[in-house]
Scaffold this motif. Structure first.
Motif, PDB file in Angstrom:
ATOM      1  N   ALA A  33       2.951 -28.878 -29.985  1.00 25.85           N
ATOM      2  CA  ALA A  33       2.612 -27.498 -29.640  1.00 25.85           C
ATOM      3  C   ALA A  33       1.134 -27.349 -29.296  1.00 25.85           C
ATOM      4  O   ALA A  33       0.753 -26.466 -28.514  1.00 25.85           O
ATOM      5  CB  ALA A  33       2.981 -26.574 -30.785  1.00 25.85           C
ATOM      6  N   SER A  34       0.285 -28.202 -29.856  1.00 22.93           N
ATOM      7  CA  SER A  34      -1.152 -28.121 -29.610  1.00 22.93           C
ATOM      8  C   SER A  34      -1.628 -29.089 -28.526  1.00 22.93           C
ATOM      9  O   SER A  34      -2.831 -29.244 -28.326  1.00 22.93           O
ATOM     10  CB  SER A  34      -1.916 -28.415 -30.905  1.00 22.93           C
ATOM     11  OG  SER A  34      -1.594 -29.718 -31.394  1.00 22.93           O
ATOM     12  N   ARG A  42       1.545 -23.017 -21.118  1.00 22.93           N
ATOM     13  CA  ARG A  42       1.397 -21.641 -21.592  1.00 22.93           C
ATOM     14  C   ARG A  42       0.352 -20.878 -20.780  1.00 22.93           C
ATOM     15  O   ARG A  42       0.596 -19.764 -20.297  1.00 22.93           O
ATOM     16  CB  ARG A  42       1.003 -21.624 -23.072  1.00 22.93           C
ATOM     17  CG  ARG A  42       2.101 -21.987 -24.041  1.00 22.93           C
ATOM     18  CD  ARG A  42       1.672 -21.706 -25.480  1.00 22.93           C
ATOM     19  NE  ARG A  42       0.488 -22.468 -25.860  1.00 22.93           N
ATOM     20  CZ  ARG A  42       0.527 -23.617 -26.541  1.00 22.93           C
ATOM     21  NH1 ARG A  42       1.702 -24.134 -26.895  1.00 22.93           N
ATOM     22  NH2 ARG A  42      -0.584 -24.248 -26.853  1.00 22.93           N
ATOM     23  N   LEU A  94       9.164 -25.359 -27.612  1.00 22.92           N
ATOM     24  CA  LEU A  94       7.815 -24.990 -28.048  1.00 22.92           C
ATOM     25  C   LEU A  94       7.575 -23.508 -27.770  1.00 22.92           C
ATOM     26  O   LEU A  94       8.134 -22.947 -26.826  1.00 22.92           O
ATOM     27  CB  LEU A  94       6.765 -25.824 -27.302  1.00 22.92           C
ATOM     28  CG  LEU A  94       6.777 -27.332 -27.592  1.00 22.92           C
ATOM     29  CD1 LEU A  94       5.734 -28.036 -26.737  1.00 22.92           C
ATOM     30  CD2 LEU A  94       6.521 -27.600 -29.076  1.00 22.92           C
ATOM     31  N   PRO A  95       6.737 -22.871 -28.575  1.00 22.22           N
ATOM     32  CA  PRO A  95       6.467 -21.438 -28.387  1.00 22.22           C
ATOM     33  C   PRO A  95       5.686 -21.180 -27.109  1.00 22.22           C
ATOM     34  O   PRO A  95       4.909 -22.021 -26.650  1.00 22.22           O
ATOM     35  CB  PRO A  95       5.645 -21.070 -29.628  1.00 22.22           C
ATOM     36  CG  PRO A  95       4.987 -22.351 -30.036  1.00 22.22           C
ATOM     37  CD  PRO A  95       6.003 -23.427 -29.738  1.00 22.22           C
ATOM     38  N   LYS A  96       5.893 -20.002 -26.546  1.00 24.91           N
ATOM     39  CA  LYS A  96       5.169 -19.610 -25.345  1.00 24.91           C
ATOM     40  C   LYS A  96       3.856 -18.930 -25.695  1.00 24.91           C
ATOM     41  O   LYS A  96       3.100 -18.527 -24.804  1.00 24.91           O
ATOM     42  CB  LYS A  96       6.040 -18.697 -24.486  1.00 24.91           C
ATOM     43  CG  LYS A  96       7.309 -19.393 -23.965  1.00 24.91           C
ATOM     44  CD  LYS A  96       8.139 -18.456 -23.116  1.00 24.91           C
ATOM     45  CE  LYS A  96       9.364 -19.179 -22.572  1.00 24.91           C
ATOM     46  NZ  LYS A  96      10.300 -19.567 -23.637  1.00 24.91           N
ATOM     47  N   ALA A  98       0.296 -19.466 -28.030  1.00 28.40           N
ATOM     48  CA  ALA A  98      -0.476 -20.532 -28.679  1.00 28.40           C
ATOM     49  C   ALA A  98      -0.346 -20.449 -30.193  1.00 28.40           C
ATOM     50  O   ALA A  98      -0.427 -19.367 -30.773  1.00 28.40           O
ATOM     51  CB  ALA A  98      -1.942 -20.434 -28.281  1.00 28.40           C
ATOM     52  N   PRO A  99      -0.127 -21.587 -30.847  1.00 24.04           N
ATOM     53  CA  PRO A  99       0.041 -21.592 -32.302  1.00 24.04           C
ATOM     54  C   PRO A  99      -1.274 -21.357 -33.041  1.00 24.04           C
ATOM     55  O   PRO A  99      -2.340 -21.732 -32.560  1.00 24.04           O
ATOM     56  CB  PRO A  99       0.572 -23.005 -32.579  1.00 24.04           C
ATOM     57  CG  PRO A  99      -0.014 -23.841 -31.481  1.00 24.04           C
ATOM     58  CD  PRO A  99      -0.024 -22.933 -30.270  1.00 24.04           C
ATOM     59  N   GLY A 100      -1.178 -20.712 -34.194  1.00 20.56           N
ATOM     60  CA  GLY A 100      -2.336 -20.562 -35.068  1.00 20.56           C
ATOM     61  C   GLY A 100      -3.503 -19.816 -34.470  1.00 20.56           C
ATOM     62  O   GLY A 100      -4.659 -20.067 -34.813  1.00 20.56           O
ATOM     63  N   GLU A 102      -4.786 -20.045 -31.580  1.00 25.94           N
ATOM     64  CA  GLU A 102      -5.589 -20.876 -30.670  1.00 25.94           C
ATOM     65  C   GLU A 102      -5.944 -20.085 -29.419  1.00 25.94           C
ATOM     66  O   GLU A 102      -5.115 -19.402 -28.834  1.00 25.94           O
ATOM     67  CB  GLU A 102      -4.790 -22.130 -30.305  1.00 25.94           C
ATOM     68  CG  GLU A 102      -5.495 -23.087 -29.379  1.00 25.94           C
ATOM     69  CD  GLU A 102      -4.655 -24.305 -29.054  1.00 25.94           C
ATOM     70  OE1 GLU A 102      -4.159 -24.391 -27.923  1.00 25.94           O
ATOM     71  OE2 GLU A 102      -4.461 -25.145 -29.950  1.00 25.94           O
TER      72      GLU A 102
END
Length: 237
Positions: A33-34, A42, A94-96, A98-100, A102
Motif C-alpha cells: 500500500a505504501s 492513487r 489496495l485502498p484508493k 493513502a494509508p496512515g 500519507e
C-alpha cells in the motif's frame, strides 16, 4: 495537429499493454500500500480527474474546434488511463486513499520530490485578471493538503479552486488561453510524476503506462505552446 494527437494517444495505449498484475515481481506478489506503484496509481488518478474536469469546462466555453479537439483528446485519454490506475488498485486489493495520512506524492521522496526535467511543477496560484492574453502572476505555495493555504492544490501542476472558478467565468479566446496555460502546468506536473514512476515503480505494465504518459503529454506540451503562440500568449513562468 490531428496527427500529433493521434500519435500521442497511440504511444500511450501501446506503452500501457500489460495486465498490471505484478509480472516480474514473483508469482502472487502485489505492490504494498505504501509502494511507489500504489502511490502513483492513487495520485495520478486524482491528477487525471482534474484534467478531465478542465477539458469539459473549456469545451463549453469556446467554439474553437482546435481547442475543443485537444480538450476531447485529453479528457478521453486521461479518463481511460484513470480507469486503468483505479482498476489496478482494485486488482491489488489496495485502498484508493493513502494509508496512515500519507501526503500526496510522498512516494516520490526517493527522486527528490517533483524536481524532474528542469521544470517548475509546483502548485500554482496566480494573480492574473480575466482580461485575456497571458494571465501572469506570482506563484503561491503548492501545498499538499486540500484547503491548507493552497486553495485546494493537492499535487504538482494542479489548478486551484479559484483558477477553476476563473476558467468557468471566461469565454472565447480568453478561456482558450487560460485553459492552455492551466493544462500546460498540469501536464508538467503529470510528466514529473510519470517520470518518477518509470524510475521507482516495480510493475512493468505500470512503468510502461508511465512512460507512455511522459511521451504523450510532452507531445501535447509542444502543441499547447504553439496554440498559445497563435493567440499571442505563452505558458505561465
Amino acid at each position: 495537429m490531428a496527427l500529433a494527437l493521434l500519435f500521442a494517444g497511440a504511444a500511450t495505449v501501446a506503452s500501457a499493454r500489460g495486465d498490471g498484475s505484478g509480472e516480474g515481481q514473483g508469482k502472487g506478489q502485489v505492490p504494498a500500500a505504501s509502494s511507489a506503484d500504489a502511490g502513483f496509481a492513487r495520485d495520478m488518478a486524482v491528477h487525471h480527474q482534474q484534467a478531465v474536469e478542465m477539458s469539459f469546462i473549456v469545451r463549453d466555453r469556446t467554439d474553437d474546434e482546435d481547442v475543443r479537439r485537444l480538450a476531447y483528446d485529453i479528457a478521453n485519454t486521461q479518463a481511460n488511463q484513470r480507469g486503468m490506475l483505479l482498476g489496478w488498485l482494485d486488482l491489488w486489493e489496495l485502498p484508493k486513499v493513502a494509508p496512515g495520512g500519507e501526503q500526496p506524492m510522498a512516494w516520490m521522496a526517493d527522486t527528490g520530490g517533483h524536481e524532474h526535467s528542469g521544470t517548475d511543477t509546483g502548485g500554482h496560484e496566480h494573480s492574473g485578471t480575466d482580461t485575456g492574453g497571458t494571465e501572469h502572476g506570482g506563484h503561491g505555495s503548492g501545498g499538499s493538503e486540500a484547503g491548507s493555504g493552497a486553495d485546494g492544490v493537492l499535487m504538482a501542476g494542479m489548478a486551484s479552486r479559484s483558477e477553476l472558478a476563473r476558467l468557468n467565468r471566461l469565454d472565447g479566446e480568453r478561456a482558450e488561453v487560460f485553459f492552455l496555460q492551466l493544462m500546460t502546468d498540469h501536464h508538467k506536473g503529470g510528466v514529473a510524476m510519470a517520470e518518477a514512476c518509470a524510475s521507482l515503480c516495480s510493475v512493468p505494465a505500470e512503468q510502461r503506462l508511465a512512460r507512455g504518459m511522459v511521451e504523450g503529454q510532452q507531445s501535447e506540451l509542444g502543441l499547447m505552446r504553439d496554440m498559445l503562440a497563435e493567440r499571442e500568449a505563452e505558458p505561465r513562468p
